[in-house]
Design a protein around this motif. Structure first.
Motif, PDB file in Angstrom:
ATOM      1  N   ILE A 200       0.883  -1.346  -0.011  1.00 32.34           N
ATOM      2  CA  ILE A 200      -0.192  -0.094  -0.014  1.00 32.34           C
ATOM      3  C   ILE A 200       0.862   1.260   0.016  1.00 32.34           C
ATOM      4  CG2 ILE A 200      -1.708  -1.246   1.248  1.00 32.34           C
ATOM      5  CD1 ILE A 200      -1.122   0.402   3.686  1.00 32.34           C
ATOM      6  N   THR A 201       2.074   1.388   0.298  1.00 30.92           N
ATOM      7  CA  THR A 201       2.979   2.462   0.394  1.00 30.92           C
ATOM      8  C   THR A 201       2.926   3.151  -0.636  1.00 30.92           C
ATOM      9  OG1 THR A 201       4.604   1.471   1.850  1.00 30.92           O
ATOM     10  CG2 THR A 201       5.330   3.354   0.589  1.00 30.92           C
ATOM     11  N   ARG A 202       3.000   2.438  -2.012  1.00 32.37           N
ATOM     12  CA  ARG A 202       3.010   3.574  -3.268  1.00 32.37           C
ATOM     13  C   ARG A 202       1.523   4.204  -3.423  1.00 32.37           C
ATOM     14  NH1 ARG A 202       5.821   3.979  -7.850  1.00 32.37           N
ATOM     15  NH2 ARG A 202       7.743   3.497  -6.657  1.00 32.37           N
ATOM     16  N   GLU A 203       0.658   3.358  -3.126  1.00 34.73           N
ATOM     17  CA  GLU A 203      -0.799   4.100  -3.481  1.00 34.73           C
ATOM     18  C   GLU A 203      -1.024   5.199  -2.543  1.00 34.73           C
ATOM     19  OE1 GLU A 203      -5.455   2.595  -3.407  1.00 34.73           O
ATOM     20  OE2 GLU A 203      -3.891   1.040  -3.386  1.00 34.73           O
ATOM     21  N   VAL A 204      -0.529   4.966  -1.210  1.00 41.69           N
ATOM     22  CA  VAL A 204      -0.556   5.971  -0.176  1.00 41.69           C
ATOM     23  C   VAL A 204       0.202   7.218  -0.546  1.00 41.69           C
ATOM     24  CG1 VAL A 204      -0.343   6.717   2.148  1.00 41.69           C
ATOM     25  CG2 VAL A 204      -1.368   4.493   1.705  1.00 41.69           C
ATOM     26  N   GLN A 205       1.174   6.832  -1.026  1.00 39.53           N
ATOM     27  CA  GLN A 205       2.218   8.128  -1.437  1.00 39.53           C
ATOM     28  C   GLN A 205       1.537   8.712  -2.636  1.00 39.53           C
ATOM     29  OE1 GLN A 205       6.083   5.993  -1.838  1.00 39.53           O
ATOM     30  NE2 GLN A 205       6.485   6.439   0.127  1.00 39.53           N
ATOM     31  N   ASP A 206       1.041   8.127  -3.513  1.00 40.01           N
ATOM     32  CA  ASP A 206       0.566   8.695  -4.521  1.00 40.01           C
ATOM     33  C   ASP A 206      -0.756   9.622  -4.466  1.00 40.01           C
ATOM     34  OD1 ASP A 206       2.482   7.634  -6.074  1.00 40.01           O
ATOM     35  OD2 ASP A 206       1.157   6.028  -7.261  1.00 40.01           O
ATOM     36  N   SER A 207      -1.546   9.035  -3.656  1.00 37.37           N
ATOM     37  CA  SER A 207      -2.787   9.722  -2.973  1.00 37.37           C
ATOM     38  C   SER A 207      -2.285  10.993  -2.374  1.00 37.37           C
ATOM     39  CB  SER A 207      -3.672   8.859  -2.251  1.00 37.37           C
ATOM     40  OG  SER A 207      -4.013   7.568  -2.638  1.00 37.37           O
ATOM     41  N   VAL A 208      -1.449  10.940  -1.395  1.00 33.24           N
ATOM     42  CA  VAL A 208      -0.944  12.176  -0.753  1.00 33.24           C
ATOM     43  C   VAL A 208      -0.378  13.235  -1.732  1.00 33.24           C
ATOM     44  CG1 VAL A 208       0.751  13.219   0.839  1.00 33.24           C
ATOM     45  CG2 VAL A 208      -0.592  11.143   1.338  1.00 33.24           C
ATOM     46  N   ALA A 209       0.182  12.778  -2.649  1.00 34.98           N
ATOM     47  CA  ALA A 209       1.030  13.719  -3.556  1.00 34.98           C
ATOM     48  C   ALA A 209      -0.029  14.182  -4.456  1.00 34.98           C
ATOM     49  CB  ALA A 209       1.899  12.887  -4.466  1.00 34.98           C
ATOM     50  N   GLN A 210      -1.148  13.492  -4.673  1.00 35.28           N
ATOM     51  CA  GLN A 210      -2.378  14.254  -5.611  1.00 35.28           C
ATOM     52  C   GLN A 210      -3.193  15.048  -4.529  1.00 35.28           C
ATOM     53  OE1 GLN A 210      -4.040  10.933  -7.283  1.00 35.28           O
ATOM     54  NE2 GLN A 210      -2.112  10.508  -8.215  1.00 35.28           N
ATOM     55  N   GLY A 211      -3.092  15.042  -3.338  1.00 38.03           N
ATOM     56  CA  GLY A 211      -4.101  15.818  -2.445  1.00 38.03           C
ATOM     57  C   GLY A 211      -5.179  14.945  -1.892  1.00 38.03           C
ATOM     58  N   ASP A 212      -5.173  13.612  -2.509  1.00 40.32           N
ATOM     59  CA  ASP A 212      -6.393  12.858  -2.172  1.00 40.32           C
ATOM     60  C   ASP A 212      -6.347  12.014  -0.749  1.00 40.32           C
ATOM     61  OD1 ASP A 212      -8.592  11.207  -2.193  1.00 40.32           O
ATOM     62  OD2 ASP A 212      -8.407  10.448  -4.230  1.00 40.32           O
ATOM     63  N   TYR A 213      -6.509  12.863   0.256  1.00 43.58           N
ATOM     64  CA  TYR A 213      -6.072  12.246   1.592  1.00 43.58           C
ATOM     65  C   TYR A 213      -7.283  11.293   2.099  1.00 43.58           C
ATOM     66  CZ  TYR A 213      -3.043  16.130   1.419  1.00 43.58           C
ATOM     67  OH  TYR A 213      -2.079  17.383   0.999  1.00 43.58           O
ATOM     68  N   GLU A 214      -8.532  11.579   1.477  1.00 44.43           N
ATOM     69  CA  GLU A 214      -9.557  10.700   1.699  1.00 44.43           C
ATOM     70  C   GLU A 214      -9.215   9.224   1.350  1.00 44.43           C
ATOM     71  OE1 GLU A 214     -10.097  13.474   0.479  1.00 44.43           O
ATOM     72  OE2 GLU A 214     -11.648  14.487   1.506  1.00 44.43           O
ATOM     73  N   ARG A 215      -8.574   9.071  -0.012  1.00 45.86           N
ATOM     74  CA  ARG A 215      -8.201   7.725  -0.610  1.00 45.86           C
ATOM     75  C   ARG A 215      -7.005   7.089   0.281  1.00 45.86           C
ATOM     76  NH1 ARG A 215      -4.977   7.331  -6.211  1.00 45.86           N
ATOM     77  NH2 ARG A 215      -4.815   5.164  -6.174  1.00 45.86           N
ATOM     78  N   ALA A 216      -5.999   8.009   0.955  1.00 46.92           N
ATOM     79  CA  ALA A 216      -4.687   7.558   1.421  1.00 46.92           C
ATOM     80  C   ALA A 216      -5.438   6.931   2.885  1.00 46.92           C
ATOM     81  CB  ALA A 216      -4.077   8.811   1.797  1.00 46.92           C
ATOM     82  N   LEU A 217      -6.129   7.362   3.483  1.00 41.79           N
ATOM     83  CA  LEU A 217      -6.806   6.991   4.511  1.00 41.79           C
ATOM     84  C   LEU A 217      -7.572   5.653   4.477  1.00 41.79           C
ATOM     85  CD1 LEU A 217      -7.686  10.219   6.663  1.00 41.79           C
ATOM     86  CD2 LEU A 217      -5.840   8.632   7.197  1.00 41.79           C
ATOM     87  N   ALA A 218      -8.200   5.502   3.703  1.00 40.74           N
ATOM     88  CA  ALA A 218      -9.146   4.580   2.974  1.00 40.74           C
ATOM     89  C   ALA A 218      -8.215   3.343   2.790  1.00 40.74           C
ATOM     90  CB  ALA A 218      -9.973   4.787   1.917  1.00 40.74           C
ATOM     91  N   THR A 219      -7.094   3.470   1.971  1.00 46.33           N
ATOM     92  CA  THR A 219      -6.351   2.485   1.885  1.00 46.33           C
ATOM     93  C   THR A 219      -5.564   1.885   2.874  1.00 46.33           C
ATOM     94  OG1 THR A 219      -5.740   3.710  -0.306  1.00 46.33           O
ATOM     95  CG2 THR A 219      -3.924   2.140   0.362  1.00 46.33           C
ATOM     96  N   MET A 220      -5.497   2.884   4.107  1.00 42.32           N
ATOM     97  CA  MET A 220      -4.623   2.357   5.100  1.00 42.32           C
ATOM     98  C   MET A 220      -5.614   1.657   6.048  1.00 42.32           C
ATOM     99  SD  MET A 220      -2.041   5.367   6.477  1.00 42.32           S
ATOM    100  CE  MET A 220      -2.833   6.844   5.802  1.00 42.32           C
ATOM    101  N   ALA A 221      -6.966   2.098   5.806  1.00 43.38           N
ATOM    102  CA  ALA A 221      -8.088   1.282   6.599  1.00 43.38           C
ATOM    103  C   ALA A 221      -8.188  -0.388   6.094  1.00 43.38           C
ATOM    104  CB  ALA A 221      -9.468   1.956   6.527  1.00 43.38           C
ATOM    105  N   GLY A 222      -7.787  -0.274   4.760  1.00 42.35           N
ATOM    106  CA  GLY A 222      -7.803  -1.605   4.217  1.00 42.35           C
ATOM    107  C   GLY A 222      -7.002  -2.714   4.797  1.00 42.35           C
ATOM    108  N   VAL A 223      -6.097  -2.284   5.712  1.00 41.80           N
ATOM    109  CA  VAL A 223      -5.028  -3.274   6.220  1.00 41.80           C
ATOM    110  C   VAL A 223      -5.429  -3.254   7.728  1.00 41.80           C
ATOM    111  CG1 VAL A 223      -3.519  -2.935   4.388  1.00 41.80           C
ATOM    112  CG2 VAL A 223      -3.159  -1.692   6.583  1.00 41.80           C
ATOM    113  N   ARG A 224      -6.133  -2.861   8.277  1.00 40.58           N
ATOM    114  CA  ARG A 224      -6.467  -2.622   9.653  1.00 40.58           C
ATOM    115  C   ARG A 224      -6.304  -4.118  10.395  1.00 40.58           C
ATOM    116  NH1 ARG A 224     -12.172  -2.713  12.802  1.00 40.58           N
ATOM    117  NH2 ARG A 224     -11.409  -3.435  14.524  1.00 40.58           N
TER     118      ARG A 224
END
Length: 269
Positions: A200-224
């Motif tokens: 998930i690291t690349r997806e989170v980093q890409d989301s943050v770089a694009q300012g899509d913080y909702e997507r970044a948090l949703a990605t992290m939530a997927g590995v809860r």
């Protein structure tokens, strides 16, 4: 007989005139209104007349809120720290050492007050303020993402995991190890967490770089569940030094992912 944009900018120079009032419209009016307020803030701080207590004879608090509103509500991706530095550099006096930091802190406190007036929870604000984003518009986007994240079922568990890993890392003497050595992973639960972070690291980093913080948090939530399993089954502070360092490095990587959006450990449920 002046051009219409110039006439409108002059007419909107002092907008917003009070809380909730209309904001300047168009780039020229926005630039003029921002420049005047930033110059006032920098000038008064440069001569050491910053507000204290209830005293604010130059209405700097109102100027600061005006700056924040124009940037955020106007959708302007401006770096406030850079603007403050420019404004201070343009003053006819040399500000004392630490003036820029004091002015930045003053703006952050005005930002806190502004969000409180808007009904934002203090812990949500603190979660973003811990990262000190230089762009108020980015601060706003991160804040909305965290507010939405609070509604997710995974929020409580991930917040607890962030606090737990942070507590472990803070107790170390010096910095945590950074590189995970896959060959030193012993327990299935730590291998699963390592693989999840890698995935998930690349997806989170890409989301943050694009300012899509909702997507970044949703990605992290997927590995809860993977994170929960790690803390349930793995003893981080193992006796074997290599194993212990490896697990600490794993936690450091997990913390870095969390902190790329907000300091979730500030949330109080």
């Amino acid at each position: 007989g002046e051009p219409e944009p110039l006439a409108e900018a002059l007419g909107q120079h002092y907008w917003p005139r009070h809380a909730g009032a209309a904001l300047p419209e168009g780039p020229l009016a926005q630039a003029l209104a921002l420049a005047d307020r930033l110059d006032t803030l920098a000038g008064i701080f440069a001569i050491g007349k910053r507000p204290s207590g209830d005293k604010d004879p130059y209405a700097l608090r109102r100027s600061a809120i005006g700056v924040l509103r124009i940037i955020v509500e106007g959708g302007l991706a401006l770096d406030l720290d850079a603007l403050l530095a420019q404004a201070l550099a343009a003053q006819p006096v040399s500000p004392a050492e630490g003036t820029l930091a004091a002015l930045a802190d003053f703006m952050l406190e005005r930002q806190r007050s502004w969000y409180q007036e808007r009904g934002v929870r203090h812990d949500v604000f603190a979660a973003i303020a811990a990262l000190r984003p230089a762009r108020p518009l980015e601060f706003e986007k991160r804040l909305h993402a965290v507010q939405d994240f609070l509604e997710r079922s995974e929020c409580e568990a991930l917040t607890a995991a962030h606090k737990r890993s942070g507590n472990i890392l803070r107790k170390l003497d010096g910095a945590a190890p950074q590189a995970v050595r896959p060959g030193k992973l012993v327990e299935p639960a730590e291998t699963a967490l390592y693989e999840a972070i890698e995935n998930i690291t690349r997806e989170v980093q890409d989301s943050v770089a694009q300012g899509d913080y909702e997507r970044a948090l949703a990605t992290m939530a997927g590995v809860r569940q993977t994170i929960d399993r790690f803390f349930d089954e793995v003893m981080v502070m193992a006796d074997d030094e290599d194993v212990r360092h490896n697990r600490l490095a794993l936690l450091a990587q997990l913390q870095a992912l969390f902190m790329s959006v907000a300091d979730l450990s500030q949330l109080q449920g």
